[in-house]
Design an enzyme around this catalytic site. Sequence first.
Site, short mmCIF file in Angstrom:
data_model
loop_
_atom_site.label_atom_id
_atom_site.label_comp_id
_atom_site.label_asym_id
_atom_site.label_seq_id
_atom_site.Cartn_x
_atom_site.Cartn_y
_atom_site.Cartn_z
N CYS A 213 -17.07 49.21 53.97
CA CYS A 213 -17.54 48.01 53.59
C CYS A 213 -18.21 48.01 52.24
CB CYS A 213 -18.70 47.23 54.62
SG CYS A 213 -18.02 46.71 56.29
N HIS A 292 -25.42 58.29 49.12
CA HIS A 292 -24.53 59.45 50.40
C HIS A 292 -24.87 60.18 51.96
CE1 HIS A 292 -20.42 60.07 51.90
NE2 HIS A 292 -20.08 59.95 51.27
N HIS A 376 -33.18 36.57 42.97
CA HIS A 376 -31.78 36.53 43.78
C HIS A 376 -30.95 37.96 44.79
CE1 HIS A 376 -30.79 32.59 42.44
NE2 HIS A 376 -31.12 33.11 41.42
N HIS A 380 -25.02 42.51 52.43
CA HIS A 380 -24.01 42.55 52.46
C HIS A 380 -23.94 41.50 54.49
CE1 HIS A 380 -20.00 43.78 53.96
NE2 HIS A 380 -20.84 44.80 55.58
N HIS A 409 -21.89 33.20 58.54
CA HIS A 409 -21.54 31.44 59.77
C HIS A 409 -20.24 31.03 58.83
CE1 HIS A 409 -21.66 27.00 60.70
NE2 HIS A 409 -22.62 28.26 61.37
N ASN A 413 -17.56 38.61 58.44
CA ASN A 413 -17.88 39.42 58.09
C ASN A 413 -16.65 39.90 57.07
OD1 ASN A 413 -17.57 42.32 56.98
ND2 ASN A 413 -18.53 43.75 58.89
#
Length: 485
Positions: A213, A292, A376, A380, A409, A413
């Site tokens: 993702c 990573h 802001h 994810h 909502h 995802n």
Amino acid sequence: MAQSLKFCYQFLVNNFFILLLIPLSIAILIKTMFTSPEEIMCMYNSMHLTSVHLLCASFVVVYILTLFVVWRPRPVYLVDYALFKPPRSYRVSFAGFIEHVRMGRLFSEPKSVHFQMKILERSGLGENTCLPPALHYIPPTPTMAMAREEAELIIFSAMDSLLQKTGIKPRDVDILILNCSLFSPTPSLTAMVINKYKMRSNIRSFNLSGMGCSAGLISIDLARDLLQRYPNSNAVVISTEILTPNSYKGKERAMLLPNCLFRMGGAALLLSNRRADRRRAKYRLAHVVRTHKGADDKSYGCVSQEEDSEGNVGIKLNIDLMAVAGEALKSNITTIGPLVLPASEQILFALSLFGRKIINFKWKPYIPDFKQAFEHFCIHAGGRAVIDELQKNLRLTNEQVEASRMTLHRFGNTSSSSLWYELSYIESKGRMKKGDRVWQIAFGSGFKCNSAVWKCNRTIKLPVEGPWADCIDKYPVHIPEVVKL
């Protein structure tokens, strides 16, 4: 009292040089006022400067300025972006999802049905998320042909919208980057885009897969590096995930979870390093920080595509996923903190780190106040637990994680494209002003935590075109802890 002291500390440290410069400037001004022109000329003559000295000094100044112009990084602008909005006919209500599971003969075991029902109840998803047509059939028909149809629908829809919004022509695209983790056909998805839009033969194309993702921000980092290498260029970045061939058909709980959370989505972005695009661009890329943790075995294996005992392929999420994500986030924060935090927070963080290393390792680590660095936050929308954990760790307000919760909502995802649905939500609410800073945070298999920092180039005016246009007035909505099905 504590708040007042903290405010005074932050003001003094963050404005230290300005506060130091004011009395120094006043002293120089007073000294200059009481110095006559004759005294100034006398001081100049005492230095014995010749035309050779002045010429050498001018050469050094010009040389330094030239090096600065040549070697400084080229600014990378996000001109605009477009998002895929699924047709309403693809909508999957909770009742429809559960009924489909029961009738599909894939999860007919009562325990599997009950488990997925419990996941949906606590997922934070709404009733308007969408799945591709192949997963609406009973039983599902995840063929290669239908997977390509899903890819074409999402990618071409987002791309058409981007071309319309920016006015760029397909043959003017210099760099094309597409990331899709689980569906990697031959010819590649980038080849599919090039064929559809008849792009020129010398385009630089890259197809990223298997990176989870957070691959959207990896694509941004790759685009930035390429735009630093090639002047007067632009790059199109496409982020999506194709669900048709990746629905899990078994009974293992750790592999059923993605079925309940992942939904259709995609984004197309136009990045540029051209000066002509500076005025019309929405954002300027400030930083990309990639972490990573794949060297650690536990991190490497916490999200993996594998077969269960019956040979069914799916994405397995291990129980220690949140702990691994927390460690990756800490490493990412340690790197990005010095780049974005004001001096007051950096000093407190450094003192805390020093104290833990030298004095007492049991000291509670100081979590910097990132609200001073960003207006802001786009976390994810991987799931309710992910958003809750980051809100707690970063001490964010409900409004600061509102974009993430509402995206989960409304759209579910959507993998690597979720960050752009969140950014669009902030814009659609009229909250994005010139100079505002945005922090995007994404997690991915491997295990990775990646961050991108953007600075708003111009105030985003309403109304905003995009997937929120017809429903933004209904948000934010209250999301209960448990939705009884």
